[in-house]
Design a protein around this motif. Structure first.
Motif, PDB file in Angstrom:
ATOM      1  N   SER A 191     -25.680  44.794  -4.508  1.00  0.00           N
ATOM      2  CA  SER A 191     -25.757  45.398  -2.932  1.00  0.00           C
ATOM      3  C   SER A 191     -23.792  44.189  -2.161  1.00  0.00           C
ATOM      4  CB  SER A 191     -26.993  44.638  -2.277  1.00  0.00           C
ATOM      5  OG  SER A 191     -27.039  43.218  -2.336  1.00  0.00           O
ATOM      6  N   THR A 192     -23.881  43.513  -2.463  1.00  0.00           N
ATOM      7  CA  THR A 192     -22.946  42.952  -2.126  1.00  0.00           C
ATOM      8  C   THR A 192     -21.332  43.850  -2.431  1.00  0.00           C
ATOM      9  OG1 THR A 192     -23.350  40.795  -2.743  1.00  0.00           O
ATOM     10  CG2 THR A 192     -20.763  40.812  -1.994  1.00  0.00           C
TER      11      THR A 192
ATOM     12  N   ALA B  81     -21.046  46.973  -3.932  1.00  0.00           N
ATOM     13  CA  ALA B  81     -21.643  48.206  -2.942  1.00  0.00           C
ATOM     14  C   ALA B  81     -21.172  47.919  -1.475  1.00  0.00           C
ATOM     15  CB  ALA B  81     -22.947  48.824  -2.809  1.00  0.00           C
ATOM     16  N   SER B  82     -21.350  47.109  -0.851  1.00  0.00           N
ATOM     17  CA  SER B  82     -20.573  47.186   0.471  1.00  0.00           C
ATOM     18  C   SER B  82     -19.619  46.950   0.503  1.00  0.00           C
ATOM     19  CB  SER B  82     -21.446  45.722   1.055  1.00  0.00           C
ATOM     20  OG  SER B  82     -22.788  46.074   1.223  1.00  0.00           O
ATOM     21  N   SER B  83     -19.127  46.268  -0.529  1.00  0.00           N
ATOM     22  CA  SER B  83     -16.748  46.182  -0.479  1.00  0.00           C
ATOM     23  C   SER B  83     -16.663  47.444  -0.518  1.00  0.00           C
ATOM     24  CB  SER B  83     -16.929  45.411  -2.266  1.00  0.00           C
ATOM     25  OG  SER B  83     -17.136  45.033  -2.716  1.00  0.00           O
TER      26      SER B  83
ATOM     27  N   ARG C 252     -18.701  51.285  -0.124  1.00  0.00           N
ATOM     28  CA  ARG C 252     -18.656  51.087   0.926  1.00  0.00           C
ATOM     29  C   ARG C 252     -18.282  52.227   1.881  1.00  0.00           C
ATOM     30  NH1 ARG C 252     -23.684  49.661   0.786  1.00  0.00           N
ATOM     31  NH2 ARG C 252     -24.607  51.131   0.107  1.00  0.00           N
TER      32      ARG C 252
ATOM     33  N   SER D 184     -15.919  52.819   5.467  1.00  0.00           N
ATOM     34  CA  SER D 184     -16.830  51.828   6.375  1.00  0.00           C
ATOM     35  C   SER D 184     -17.114  53.114   7.587  1.00  0.00           C
ATOM     36  CB  SER D 184     -15.677  50.834   7.548  1.00  0.00           C
ATOM     37  OG  SER D 184     -14.560  51.778   7.297  1.00  0.00           O
TER      38      SER D 184
ATOM     39  N   ASP E 169     -23.786  57.613  -2.267  1.00  0.00           N
ATOM     40  CA  ASP E 169     -23.848  56.111  -2.253  1.00  0.00           C
ATOM     41  C   ASP E 169     -23.937  55.585  -3.583  1.00  0.00           C
ATOM     42  OD1 ASP E 169     -24.873  53.782  -1.742  1.00  0.00           O
ATOM     43  OD2 ASP E 169     -26.844  54.144  -1.680  1.00  0.00           O
TER      44      ASP E 169
ATOM     45  N   GLU F 115     -15.381  42.032  -6.708  1.00  0.00           N
ATOM     46  CA  GLU F 115     -17.034  41.753  -6.880  1.00  0.00           C
ATOM     47  C   GLU F 115     -17.232  41.967  -8.490  1.00  0.00           C
ATOM     48  OE1 GLU F 115     -18.141  40.412  -4.217  1.00  0.00           O
ATOM     49  OE2 GLU F 115     -16.475  40.252  -2.996  1.00  0.00           O
TER      50      GLU F 115
END
Length: 405
Positions: free
Chosen positions: A33-34, A36-38, A40, A42, A52, A114
């Motif tokens: 999750s971390t 992917a968030s970095s 993804r 904005s 995704d 990450e």
């Protein structure tokens, strides 16, 4: 006319009834999750939302597990194989990413830190499950071929970030030349899993990377590991490596001796690296006191019958003794002694890193770098290391469930 009978369940429901696949077992141990968030996109960025990042990361991991050679082949497999598509998180009847989509994503992934964090988190997770010990580690390198166009030595950019020509001896003593990279691995001897890695151009000598790799390992894991033994082959037989391991890292170097063309043992030592005294007999190891290792006259302890007796070398009734501070010259006067069973036992564990290299290259996709640049080479190696550790954790959990059942 043949009419296909409709099914009672959807494709997703049918898959859920099946036994857990290898990919599902590996993915179940990952928290991306971390990561992917970095990566993804904005909400402020323009353009289509896109795929995704979780699905794209799973696809790249699946590529290593299934040993899919190229991104082009991965795109084709995702289109043709609904189970692979489903395992990676894509809609079963939806679209799959193109080559250009993966290419852009790889650029972002290579720039992110990450992925390396995910690798270190998995190592800690494996340690918490007692899969990894970390008390004994081994270090070695392996060649990684590069699919960039090879260039002559005169045209190589020697800045540490471009591939170049390297040479290494195989297990049979034959010289192997290749154009590309070196993967340096610090491996846990118990689990034979990688704990940390570095990528360098192929020409970089193994001995120059050992200490930076250990420092990196120490910085990444802080107090998670209390490593005692560092085992390496004769390519790492340099004074500064011994001294740093003993005095900076408070460890014990277990490194094969490299005579480097000499035809006799170092002065004062026999072929087993045990000290000898003037009559030519081997001194007997007696004990270790703090930083000192103590040796005694073999005649005094009944190991030989010296014609000169004890008085020739010492006036003491105790016999001649020799004390050496092993921290002053750990290469020649190290502890444990090179001739001891303890040293040999630790050195035999060095082969764990060779088996780790073998699994990464023969059972996964490590030696198949198709992207340019050292950052992408490291990203590729990390993806394979993540798969190896995650798969080991998943298998360990499965075996524990079987034992309970």
């Amino acid at each position: 006319m043949y009419i296909r009978q409709t099914t009672l369940f959807s494709f997703e429901e049918i898959i859920s009834f099946q036994q857990e696949t290898k990919l599902e077992m590996i993915f179940s141990q990952l928290d991306i999750s971390t990561l992917a968030s970095s990566i993804r996109k904005s909400s402020s960025e323009k353009g289509p939302k896109g795929y995704d990042p979780v699905c794209l990361i799973y696809s790249l991991l699946a590529m290593q597990v299934e040993r899919i050679p190229t991104i082009k082949d991965l795109v084709l497999k995702l289109k043709e194989n609904p189970i692979l598509r489903y395992s990676c998180g894509f809609e079963v009847l939806g679209k799959t990413p193109s080559e250009s989509t993966f290419s852009r994503f790889l650029e972002k992934l290579a720039e992110s830190n990450e992925l390396e964090t995910l690798f270190h988190d998995l190592v800690i997770k494996a340690k918490e499950q007692d899969i990894i010990d970390g008390n004994n580690v081994s270090i070695d390198s392996t060649k990684l071929n590069c699919y960039e166009a090879a260039v002559p030595k005169s045209k190589i950019i020697d800045d540490g970030t471009h591939p170049n020509w390297g040479m290494k001896r195989d297990t049979n003593g034959n010289n192997i030349r290749w154009f590309g990279w070196k993967l340096h691995i610090l491996c846990d001897c118990k689990s034979e899993l990688p704990l940390d890695i570095k990528i360098t151009p192929a020409s970089v000598h193994d001995g120059t990377v050992a200490i930076p790799l250990i420092k990196q390992f120490k910085n990444h894991y802080k107090n998670h590991f209390n490593t005692t033994y560092y085992s390496m082959d004769s390519g790492y037989d340099y004074d500064y490596i011994y001294n740093d391991i003993v005095n900076k890292f408070q460890g014990i170097p277990i490194i094969a001796y490299n005579p480097r063309g000499s035809y006799a043992p170092p002065e004062g030592l026999d072929e087993d690296f045990d000290p000898i005294y003037s009559a030519g007999y081997k001194l007997v190891y007696w004990r270790k006191d703090s930083d000192y290792i103590k040796f005694r006259c073999p005649h005094a302890v009944g190991r030989c019958n010296c014609p000169h007796g004890m008085t020739w070398c010492s006036n003491s009734n105790y016999g001649y003794t020799l004390k050496l501070n092993y921290k002053e010259n750990p290469r020649l006067n190290g502890y444990p002694l090179r001739s001891s069973k303890q040293w040999q036992k630790q050195y035999n564990s060095r082969t764990s890193v060779e088996r780790c290299n073998s699994r990464l290259k023969e059972y996964l996709n490590t030696d198949n770098i198709r992207s340019k640049g050292i950052k992408k080479a490291k990203m590729h190696a990390l993806l394979n290391c993540i798969v190896l550790i995650s798969g080991t954790i998943a298998l360990n959990i499965k075996n524990q469930i079987k034992k309970v059942a």
